[in-house]
Design an enzyme around this catalytic site. Sequence first.
Site, PDB file in Angstrom:
ATOM      1  N   LYS A 167    -106.052  87.044 -51.884  1.00 37.90           N
ATOM      2  CA  LYS A 167    -106.230  87.524 -50.642  1.00 37.90           C
ATOM      3  C   LYS A 167    -106.012  88.947 -50.766  1.00 37.90           C
ATOM      4  O   LYS A 167    -105.040  89.533 -51.417  1.00 37.90           O
ATOM      5  CB  LYS A 167    -105.286  86.814 -49.846  1.00 37.90           C
ATOM      6  CG  LYS A 167    -105.288  87.128 -48.437  1.00 37.90           C
ATOM      7  CD  LYS A 167    -104.614  86.362 -47.430  1.00 37.90           C
ATOM      8  CE  LYS A 167    -104.508  86.360 -46.186  1.00 37.90           C
ATOM      9  NZ  LYS A 167    -103.727  85.743 -45.297  1.00 37.90           N
ATOM     10  N   SER A 180    -105.909  83.456 -41.170  1.00 37.31           N
ATOM     11  CA  SER A 180    -106.481  84.779 -41.564  1.00 37.31           C
ATOM     12  C   SER A 180    -106.996  84.831 -42.924  1.00 37.31           C
ATOM     13  O   SER A 180    -107.743  85.676 -43.389  1.00 37.31           O
ATOM     14  CB  SER A 180    -105.249  85.891 -41.520  1.00 37.31           C
ATOM     15  OG  SER A 180    -104.230  85.614 -42.419  1.00 37.31           O
ATOM     16  N   SER A 199    -102.356  80.555 -41.669  1.00 36.58           N
ATOM     17  CA  SER A 199    -103.342  81.129 -42.291  1.00 36.58           C
ATOM     18  C   SER A 199    -103.737  80.551 -43.512  1.00 36.58           C
ATOM     19  O   SER A 199    -104.798  80.909 -44.400  1.00 36.58           O
ATOM     20  CB  SER A 199    -103.219  82.567 -42.409  1.00 36.58           C
ATOM     21  OG  SER A 199    -103.242  83.140 -41.259  1.00 36.58           O
TER      22      SER A 199
END
Length: 483
Positions: A75, A150, A174
């Site tokens: 990420k 997210s 997330s």
Amino acid sequence: MHNKTLAELAEGLRNQQFSSRELTEAYLTRINQHQELNAFITVTAELALALADAADARLAKGDAGPLTGIPIAHKDIFCTDGVKTSCGSKMLDNFIAPYDATVVAKLQQAGVVMLGKLNMDEFAMGSSNETSYYGPVKNPWDLNAVPGGSSGGSAAAIAARLAAGVTGTDTGGSIRQPAAFCGITGLKPTYGRVSRYGMIAYASSLDQGGPMARTAEDAAILLQAMAGFDERDSTSVDRPIPDYRAALKKPIDNLKIGLPKEFFGEGLSAEVAQVIETAIDEYRKLGAEVIEVSMPNLKLAIPAYYVIAPAECSANLSRFDGVRFGYRCANPTDLTDLYTRSRGEGFGREVKRRILMGTYALSAGYYDAFYIKAQKIRRLISEDFKKALSEVDVLMGPVAPSVAFGIGEKIGNPIEMYLSDIYTIAVNLAGLPAMSIPAGLASGKPVGLQIIGDYFAEDRLLTVAHRYQQTTNWHQLTPPGFA
Ligand code: GLN
């Protein structure tokens, strides 16, 4: 090759069925073929091939571990030395991190091959990946639907077989919510289990990094490398790391499951409820005892979170001032103009909304009314969990109230967007570990089952998740078009 799980790929590498270079090339080709998903912000192809060659050398020498030569992606919230680390924001579009996050370094030591950096909501604020400066990620199951957020790029990359494993972070859901929306396995560890050093801060008392992968076994292998005390993160916990892979083989005898009745009330879509009930029945067949428990303060989780998280983010994001790093506006007239225009132009709408909410909640006169009150609610929610988990081993329920919604459907209505985290946020407020595992489809889209455990019971969660994955095949489904 890309259809194998991480564990199977590790086996293939060890048996020399293919090399890490071949595997890496295969993933790079797939990433290239599926740019429509917008899952990656940066692809580090050259670096990946160099790492693959180094891994092949290690494999040839016979000193390889289970992650040696495995292509993964991070990420874009994790700092990666010498590689752009944007956090999904225009503010950091030009930021090349000067060091590795601990999670990145640990995985690197384990021999992984980094393919690149994954798209995400700006500064991890969002539930749909639509707040990213780099545009929305598409859900491989339905290109008109969001992948969740997210960690949307992370989840989409696993679902579309663009990486064997990925990292994510979970401040309010997330890891779990995008895992659910994309039909993959995600694990949010106990707060403190995984170092936050080098993970760009959103809400420091809630943020926690964790693995996202196809199966519980893959998540176990990744977590093994990621977990552990780090003297550079004073909130990481110095406590032995269990053998997570060995935990997979443990029986689930006498498993007692609690179903918080507040997880099944109004707001939960009937089709999701149906899938979750079927999954719970599967556990009953495996011998589990299921009882109802209550979490009376759960309804206060979203309001408390949306005071605490913005309050912390308003403090954390004050460092982006146009002076030290990140975006700087053109031709500032004075220092105030530099600050205000750099921040005004560098941050997106949702980030600004959170900074405003947080600054307001922390201001004199409102601090007691909002922030202190929210902290008290946080304590009550932790106590609800403590009580429930004293009666059962794990709690189960849905991850999200619906399946993946359409791109554009909720972005104009923040409250509705915030409600999509209703079942995940309380877990962060309490700091507990939790997983999302694929449990079925509704209207052709994946549904995630949430499993919540006691502090540092990641091993127990993995045992419970793995058992389910041995008797069902939901985790093996591939989105049509991505086989
Ligand atoms: N959707 C929640 C938020 O916007 C949670 C995000 C997260 O876990 N990073 O804050």
